[in-house]
Design an enzyme around this catalytic site. Structure first.
Site, short mmCIF file in Angstrom:
data_model
loop_
_atom_site.label_atom_id
_atom_site.label_comp_id
_atom_site.label_asym_id
_atom_site.label_seq_id
_atom_site.Cartn_x
_atom_site.Cartn_y
_atom_site.Cartn_z
N GLY A 1 -20.07 -0.70 -21.50
CA GLY A 1 -21.40 -0.87 -20.90
C GLY A 1 -22.46 -0.07 -21.65
O GLY A 1 -23.58 -0.54 -21.88
N CYS B 1 -18.84 3.12 -20.91
CA CYS B 1 -18.03 2.82 -22.09
C CYS B 1 -18.55 1.56 -22.80
O CYS B 1 -19.60 1.61 -23.42
CB CYS B 1 -16.56 2.74 -21.72
N HIS C 1 -15.60 7.79 -19.09
CA HIS C 1 -15.42 7.09 -17.81
C HIS C 1 -15.59 8.07 -16.64
O HIS C 1 -14.60 8.65 -16.17
CB HIS C 1 -14.02 6.48 -17.74
N GLU D 1 -16.07 7.48 -13.59
CA GLU D 1 -15.43 7.01 -12.34
C GLU D 1 -14.05 7.63 -12.13
O GLU D 1 -13.58 7.73 -11.00
CB GLU D 1 -15.35 5.47 -12.35
N LYS E 1 13.73 -1.36 18.69
CA LYS E 1 14.61 -2.29 17.98
C LYS E 1 14.75 -1.84 16.53
O LYS E 1 15.85 -1.80 15.98
CB LYS E 1 13.95 -3.67 18.06
N GLY F 1 0.80 -1.22 0.00
CA GLY F 1 0.00 0.00 0.00
C GLY F 1 0.83 1.27 0.00
O GLY F 1 0.47 2.26 0.62
N ILE G 1 16.19 -6.39 -9.33
CA ILE G 1 17.17 -5.97 -10.34
C ILE G 1 16.64 -4.77 -11.11
O ILE G 1 17.33 -3.79 -11.34
CB ILE G 1 17.47 -7.14 -11.31
N1 GLN Z 1 -13.86 -1.80 -26.26
C1 GLN Z 1 -14.62 -0.60 -26.40
C2 GLN Z 1 -13.95 0.40 -27.32
O1 GLN Z 1 -12.78 0.32 -27.57
C3 GLN Z 1 -14.92 0.01 -25.05
C4 GLN Z 1 -13.70 0.41 -24.30
C5 GLN Z 1 -13.96 0.65 -22.83
O2 GLN Z 1 -14.94 0.18 -22.25
N2 GLN Z 1 -13.09 1.38 -22.20
O3 GLN Z 1 -14.56 1.31 -27.80
#
Ligand code: GLN
Length: 537
Positions: free
Chosen positions: A386, A384, A510, A512, A226, A18, A151
């Site tokens: 989805g 995306c 995205h 998120e 220690k 972490g 390494i």
């Molecule tokens: N595979 C899809 C694309 O390239 C969606 C990519 C994703 O979900 N980030 O458009």
């Protein structure tokens, strides 16, 4: 020479301790004392960036505003600091060598033998100092990936040694993160692995200033003594990092151990009073004392490795805290979903998120899940791939476009409702060639996303090659699925919505990636809110 101060974070004994969370927590505390802080990560692998890595290898690929495909630790940095990162915040061995080799071919080193020392280490140091030289930051925290003694991390460790010398006394410090294992049979915490790990650092010419000791049991004073004695650090520079309930506890745990104070003292920087962490405490208390609870199905194909969807999981925590709602995420493998099983799998979900992804595996399960939630008025959020699956499902089952598909998955589909744009067709290299980074989007007034954002123009981050095929726009709209987010520059569809559904939103971007503790993402908040309301009804 850079005027910023530098904190280097190395790791020993084992990986996965972490380091990223400790670096982010320290950054958070220093920021809460009024310092301008950024965090960068140096990774010892040879890929130019993690963009070409399978999520099973390395977890999620985090994308920055400027379109860099980076290590998922940058997501932690942004979530903890609420400050955007960039390409400069993540550098790999591959990028270092690529830069050096490019310079060599250009003739920049003419006459010289190009070597690891000084050329590779100089290039590493140039990158260490890059952000510090912008004048935008007071403190730069640099996390070195991997473990001391590997390494492949040797040139980075040597560069840290030199960098510390370059910036001079009191301008840099090294924090070494190690593990103190607890042996059940002996009922003892063991310091030997840490001693060995520090010895290895010393062999490389680095005396760590502070030890952060990951442990499952509190470190008693004799163990601290220690460690201090055998690792040459002051007693109050032995910092305990005990296993926490949530990663968001770690800044407070580090505060208790005074990691921030130790770092500032060693850097000769004023402490500036106590850190302002009330808002953070408030967030934590919301995380820990929810008044509601929802069950969300996360349908994806990498569910065995939750790190593959790190930012989504964290965005749920931020949105949940905002709404004082516990979000129970149920990780569902899209490959297990069929027409027969879908009801059994999803009937108890208050909402379903269909995850991003690449390739054919699990696609039909995602489409089946979307049909079920669309027909049963269960809140849906597609990100995306989805969103693309939601378009395919609607095409097939509502518009009657038999065999509708994305050309990513069915090249010869009669109905390419998701398709490659012209400029993507010419591309031969995989790395760094998708539609990447921040893009503007105009949101349709009155749509659910508009209500969520409270804004008509937004900026969101992308990472994909395929797009909604605008030839079908009118047909979709007439049948009840509308493009409510459009890129004003390219006319590409960024958000799809079924306005008549309680909540059915798909985004080509995205969201998120931009959710942070202090700024939970509006679409995650509105989705969870819809799930809470749906549950009550
Ligand atoms: N595979 C899809 C694309 O390239 C969606 C990519 C994703 O979900 N980030 O458009």
């Amino acid at each position: 020479m850079a005027s910023a101060k530098y904190i280097f974070v190395t790791g020993g004994v084992t990986s996965s301790l972490g380091k990223g969370i400790v670096a982010a927590s320290l950054g958070n505390l220093l920021q809460a004392r009024g310092y301008r802080v950024t965090i960068q990560k140096f990774d010892p692998y040879i890929n130019i960036d993690p963009g070409t890595l399978n999520p099973y290898e390395h977890g999620e690929c985090y994308v920055t505003d400027d379109g860099a495909e980076t290590d998922l630790d940058l997501g932690h940095y942004e979530r903890f600091l609420n400050v955007a990162t960039s390409q400069n915040n993540n550098v790999t061995t591959g990028r270092i060598y690529n830069n050096v080799i490019t310079k060599e071919r250009k003739g920049d080193y003419l006459g010289k033998t190009v070597q690891v020392i000084p050329h590779i280490t100089d290039e590493i140091k140039r990158n260490f100092f890059k952000l510090g030289e912008t004048g935008d930051y007071d403190i730069i925290i640099t996390e070195i990936g991997g473990c001391v003694g590997d390494i492949e991390s040797l040139p980075f460790i040597e560069a840290v040694r030199q960098a510390r010398w370059d910036v001079g006394e009191n301008n840099a410090l090294v924090i070494h993160l190690t593990l103190i294992p607890y042996l059940k049979a002996a009922k003892e915490l063991k310091t030997k692995p840490t001693q060995h790990s520090v010895k290895q650092l010393l062999e490389a010419g680095i005396q760590p200033d502070i030890l952060v000791c990951r442990t499952e049991k509190s470190l008693p004073n004799d163990i601290r003594k220690k460690l201090a004695l055998f690792c040459n650090v002051q007693l109050n520079s032995v910092i305990e990092s005990i296993d926490a309930d949530t990663i968001y506890d770690v800044p407070l745990l580090m505060r208790k151990e005074k990691l921030d104070e130790r770092a500032l003292t060693k850097l000769r920087l004023p402490h500036k009073g106590d850190p302002q962490i009330d808002a953070w405490r408030d967030f934590l208390s919301r995380v820990k004392n929810p008044v509601n609870e929802v069950n969300i199905g996360l349908v994806g194909k990498y569910v065995e490795l939750p790190d593959a969807y790190k930012s989504i999981a964290e965005a749920f925590i931020h949105a949940g805290a905002h709404l004082e709602c516990k979000v129970n995420v149920h990780w569902i493998s899209s490959e297990t979903i069929t027409e027969k099983s879908v009801k059994r799998t999803l009937k108890d979900m208050d909402g379903v998120l269909v995850a991003p992804g690449f390739g054919e595996r699990g696609i039909e399960g995602k489409i089946e899940a979307i049909r079920y939630v669309r027909e049963n008025n269960i809140p849906f959020f597609g990100i995306c791939l989805g969103m693309q699956c939601a378009v395919v499902e609607f095409g097939r089952n509502v518009l009657g476009l038999d065999g509708a598909a994305s050309t990513e998955l069915h090249k010869d589909t009669p109905h390419p409702v998701i398709d490659l744009m012209e400029d993507q067709k010419k591309i031969e290299h995989y790395g760094g060639t998708m539609r990447l980074g921040s893009n503007p989007c105009k949101v349709q007034k009155g749509s659910k996303p508009h209500k969520a954002y409270g804004q008509l123009t937004i900026q969101e981050r992308h990472r994909h090659r395929y797009e909604f095929n605008n030839q079908y726009l009118e047909d979709y709209k007439n049948a009840g699925m509308s493009a409510v987010g459009i890129n004003p520059d390219s006319n590409l569809v960024e958000i799809m919505e079924i306005p008549d559904h309680p909540y059915f939103v798909g985004t080509q971007f995205h969201p998120e990636l931009k959710s942070t503790v202090m700024n939970p993402h509006p679409l995650f908040v509105s989705f969870i809110d819809a799930a809470v309301k749906g549950k009550k009804n």
